[in-house]
Each structure stands twice: as structure tokens, then as C-alpha cells.
Motif scaffolding. Sequence first.
Motif, short mmCIF file in Angstrom:
data_model
loop_
_atom_site.label_atom_id
_atom_site.label_comp_id
_atom_site.label_asym_id
_atom_site.label_seq_id
_atom_site.Cartn_x
_atom_site.Cartn_y
_atom_site.Cartn_z
N PHE A 175 10.76 -96.16 34.33
CA PHE A 175 11.50 -95.31 33.69
C PHE A 175 13.18 -95.16 33.74
N GLU B 210 4.96 -94.82 32.55
CA GLU B 210 5.51 -95.71 33.20
C GLU B 210 6.05 -94.86 34.36
N ILE C 172 10.41 -88.42 26.78
CA ILE C 172 9.80 -89.74 27.25
C ILE C 172 9.18 -89.84 28.58
N SER D 108 5.27 -90.83 28.77
CA SER D 108 5.23 -92.04 29.25
C SER D 108 4.29 -92.29 30.27
N LYS E 46 12.61 -100.78 26.07
CA LYS E 46 11.22 -100.74 26.76
C LYS E 46 11.35 -101.54 27.78
#
Length: 152
Positions: free
Chosen positions: A112, A107, A101, A105, A152
Motif C-alpha cells: 500500500f 494489499e 483504497i 485493497s 498498482k
Amino acid sequence: MVKRKTNPEELKRSIRFKAKSIEDMKKLAAVRSVSVSDIVREFVEKGLAVDGYKNDIDFITEIIHKELKEVLEPQINRIVKMLMKIGKVSAGTMYANLSLIQLISDEDQEAFYEMINRSLRLGVEYMKKKDVEIDQYLGQAEEVGKDSRRVK
């Protein structure tokens, strides 16, 4: 009453009883058509048998516990080892998923870590559910999907 022959293996003993007990024994002896001495012997033998049974029950209980331990301990150890393996695999899977992830990601680090916290809280909520609740929960794909979006 018929006089009883003396048995060489029997010994005579004088015992004092409460008057009420003597009356009760006389009534019981009359009902059964036996002597009061027969009633007293019967009760003494039953009492001794019960006391012996209590000693035997402790011995038998000890044997049962030992046998159960011998049978169950290897199975319990096997289950514990399996749970340890499952725990290791689950932890490895969790960290691998987090790494994936993080790799894909966009993010930032703070977002995170917040996602990880939400995931862990959902995991704790899930573990607190009873078996019946888990069966119902897993049977509702929409509910599981909503919870996964909470991450999320």
C-alpha cells in the motif's frame, strides 16, 4: 544677423564652449538661419525639459505602481485564497481516496505504501509538465491509462 531687443525677463550669461562645439553651433545656426545664441537657448531649454521629464517620470512611475498595487492586490489575495481552498480540497480528496483504497485493497501495508509512493511520483511528473504537454497528455487516454496502471 539682426540685433535682438533685450527682454527684461532674460538674463545674460557668458559661457565657455570647446572650439569644435562653437563651430558646430555656427553651422547649425547658418542652416536654420538663426543666431548661435538661439541655438544655445534651444539646446538649454531642451536639456532642462528632458531633466524635468526624468523627475516627472519617477513621480509618474510611483503613482502607476501605487495604482496598480491598489487594483491588483485584492485580486491577488482572492486568487491566493482560492488556491488555498483548492489545496485543502485536493489534500482531503487524496486522503479520502487513500482511505478508500486501503479499505477495499487486499494489499499488505508495505505494498500500500509503495502504491502511495508511485502515485506521488506520478503526481510530481505531471506537475513538471508544461501546459502544452499536459493538454497533449490528457488528450491521450491510453497514455493516462498506462500511467494509472504504474500505480498498482
